[in-house]
Design a protein around this motif. Structure first.
Motif, PDB file in Angstrom:
ATOM      1  N   LEU A 170       0.682  -1.218  -0.153  1.00  0.00           N
ATOM      2  CA  LEU A 170       0.007   0.224  -0.040  1.00  0.00           C
ATOM      3  C   LEU A 170       0.806   1.147   0.129  1.00  0.00           C
ATOM      4  CD1 LEU A 170      -2.997   0.884  -0.073  1.00  0.00           C
ATOM      5  CD2 LEU A 170      -2.848   1.070   2.429  1.00  0.00           C
ATOM      6  N   ASP A 171       1.822   1.254   0.823  1.00  0.00           N
ATOM      7  CA  ASP A 171       2.942   2.391   0.927  1.00  0.00           C
ATOM      8  C   ASP A 171       3.475   2.617  -0.582  1.00  0.00           C
ATOM      9  OD1 ASP A 171       3.126   3.293   3.373  1.00  0.00           O
ATOM     10  OD2 ASP A 171       4.715   1.753   3.696  1.00  0.00           O
ATOM     11  N   GLU A 172       3.601   1.686  -1.433  1.00  0.00           N
ATOM     12  CA  GLU A 172       4.305   1.660  -2.781  1.00  0.00           C
ATOM     13  C   GLU A 172       3.407   2.451  -3.758  1.00  0.00           C
ATOM     14  OE1 GLU A 172       5.727  -1.774  -5.310  1.00  0.00           O
ATOM     15  OE2 GLU A 172       6.885  -1.952  -3.265  1.00  0.00           O
ATOM     16  N   LEU A 173       1.933   1.950  -3.627  1.00  0.00           N
ATOM     17  CA  LEU A 173       0.804   2.086  -4.365  1.00  0.00           C
ATOM     18  C   LEU A 173       0.673   3.594  -4.058  1.00  0.00           C
ATOM     19  CD1 LEU A 173      -1.351   1.821  -6.230  1.00  0.00           C
ATOM     20  CD2 LEU A 173      -2.788   0.991  -4.256  1.00  0.00           C
ATOM     21  N   LEU A 174       0.701   4.015  -2.738  1.00  0.00           N
ATOM     22  CA  LEU A 174       0.408   5.352  -2.444  1.00  0.00           C
ATOM     23  C   LEU A 174       1.601   6.465  -2.954  1.00  0.00           C
ATOM     24  CD1 LEU A 174      -1.379   5.458   0.944  1.00  0.00           C
ATOM     25  CD2 LEU A 174      -2.242   4.972  -1.303  1.00  0.00           C
ATOM     26  N   ALA A 175       2.853   5.893  -2.802  1.00  0.00           N
ATOM     27  CA  ALA A 175       3.888   6.694  -3.294  1.00  0.00           C
ATOM     28  C   ALA A 175       3.672   6.807  -4.912  1.00  0.00           C
ATOM     29  CB  ALA A 175       5.067   6.070  -3.214  1.00  0.00           C
ATOM     30  N   THR A 176       3.220   5.740  -5.676  1.00  0.00           N
ATOM     31  CA  THR A 176       3.016   5.902  -7.045  1.00  0.00           C
ATOM     32  C   THR A 176       1.856   6.981  -7.518  1.00  0.00           C
ATOM     33  OG1 THR A 176       3.777   3.584  -7.368  1.00  0.00           O
ATOM     34  CG2 THR A 176       2.572   4.652  -9.182  1.00  0.00           C
ATOM     35  N   LEU A 177       0.887   6.602  -6.638  1.00  0.00           N
ATOM     36  CA  LEU A 177      -0.396   7.609  -7.022  1.00  0.00           C
ATOM     37  C   LEU A 177      -0.027   9.050  -6.696  1.00  0.00           C
ATOM     38  CD1 LEU A 177      -3.171   5.722  -5.345  1.00  0.00           C
ATOM     39  CD2 LEU A 177      -2.687   5.660  -7.784  1.00  0.00           C
TER      40      LEU A 177
END
Ligand SMILES: Nc1ncnc2c1ncn2[C@@H]1O[C@H](COP(=O)(O)OP(=O)(O)OP(=O)(O)O)[C@@H](O)[C@H]1O
Length: 248
Positions: A170-177
């Motif tokens: 989720l951390d990775e996803l939020l950083a990408t978004l």
């Protein structure tokens, strides 16, 4: 002060008809910023989100917001006993962008599938939502918000109950978004996590602080935010009390 901001508030107060339950809120969030929204239970996080969404009218002050804001609710509040697939849930995101007379069509299904692929769930789209893990359900709900094509996402304690690998995903996803130019406001109780994001907003029925983590996450500010509930551990770490929800 809100020039270039995707979402902002100035002198905002809001409530439910009686005296305001939240006041003195002034902040501006730009594209590419993750904002940790910290506060005790009843501190006003949900009230702020509902005001940003236009569900509550400010009793004072102003709000700047884009035409569309995506919401990622807590998974534990989502009904899990409906026999809907991950794709069905993501597809619900298209409903807010359609005129009322139109059913989601092929292009909408394509958008929903793409959003599920973007959150790393291309191979799970036909699984029953309730059978997915907590982290996977959370990412389906992010996909549902992405389908709305909103530049601002509000996330309500998305990390609660996730195991360590799901937290990392989720951390990775939020950083990408965020890197793609969105602004994210994330209600959380995790002070350490907030240190890694771009901005922190502390609420305790009023705005206690807003700014960069290094400026905001001081002992004095955390005490003003959480009262005497903070337990400090050696070093910089501090631990907050277990939180609960009485309006689930
Ligand atoms: N629908 C409502 N009608 C009246 N008062 C409400 C309503 N919803 C919330 N409140 C009150 O507004 C105050 C702020 O609540 P809010 O839900 O915004 O806090 P919160 O920070 O989101 O808390 P939590 O972490 O428990 O979700 C609380 O005192 C709460 O009792």
């Amino acid at each position: 002060m809100s020039a270039g901001a995707l979402v902002a508030a100035d002198g905002l107060a809001a409530g439910y008809g009686g005296p305001p339950v939240l006041q003195g809120v002034t902040f501006a969030v730009k594209a590419g910023e993750r904002v940790a929204v910290l506060g005790p239970n009843g501190g006003g996080k949900t009230t702020l989100f509902r005001t940003l969404l236009g569900e509550l009218r400010p009793s004072a002050g102003t709000v700047v917001r884009p035409p569309r804001i995506g919401v990622v609710p807590q998974t534990e509040r989502s009904r899990l006993d409906f026999p809907v697939s991950a794709l069905d849930v993501a597809l619900m995101g298209t409903l807010s962008t359609l005129p009322w007379w139109r059913q989601p069509g092929r292009a909408d299904r394509r958008r929903a599938r793409r959003a599920l692929a973007d959150v790393g769930l291309a191979d799970r789209m036909h699984r029953t939502f309730g059978d997915l893990s907590g982290g996977q359900r959370q990412r389906v709900l992010v996909a549902r918000a992405l389908v709305q094509d909103a530049p601002v996402l509000l996330l309500d304690e998305s990390y609660v109950g996730l195991d360590a690998p799901s937290v990392d995903l989720l951390d990775e996803l939020l950083a990408t978004l965020t890197a793609q130019g969105r602004a994210l406001l994330i209600a959380t109780h995790d002070v350490d996590q907030a240190r890694g994001w771009e901005r922190v907003l502390c609420l305790n029925r009023r705005q206690v602080a807003f700014g960069a983590p290094a400026d905001v996450l001081t002992r004095a500010t955390l005490e003003a935010t959480y009262g005497g509930e903070i337990v400090e551990l050696p070093g910089e770490r501090c631990v907050l009390p277990p939180h609960h929800h009485d309006h689930a």
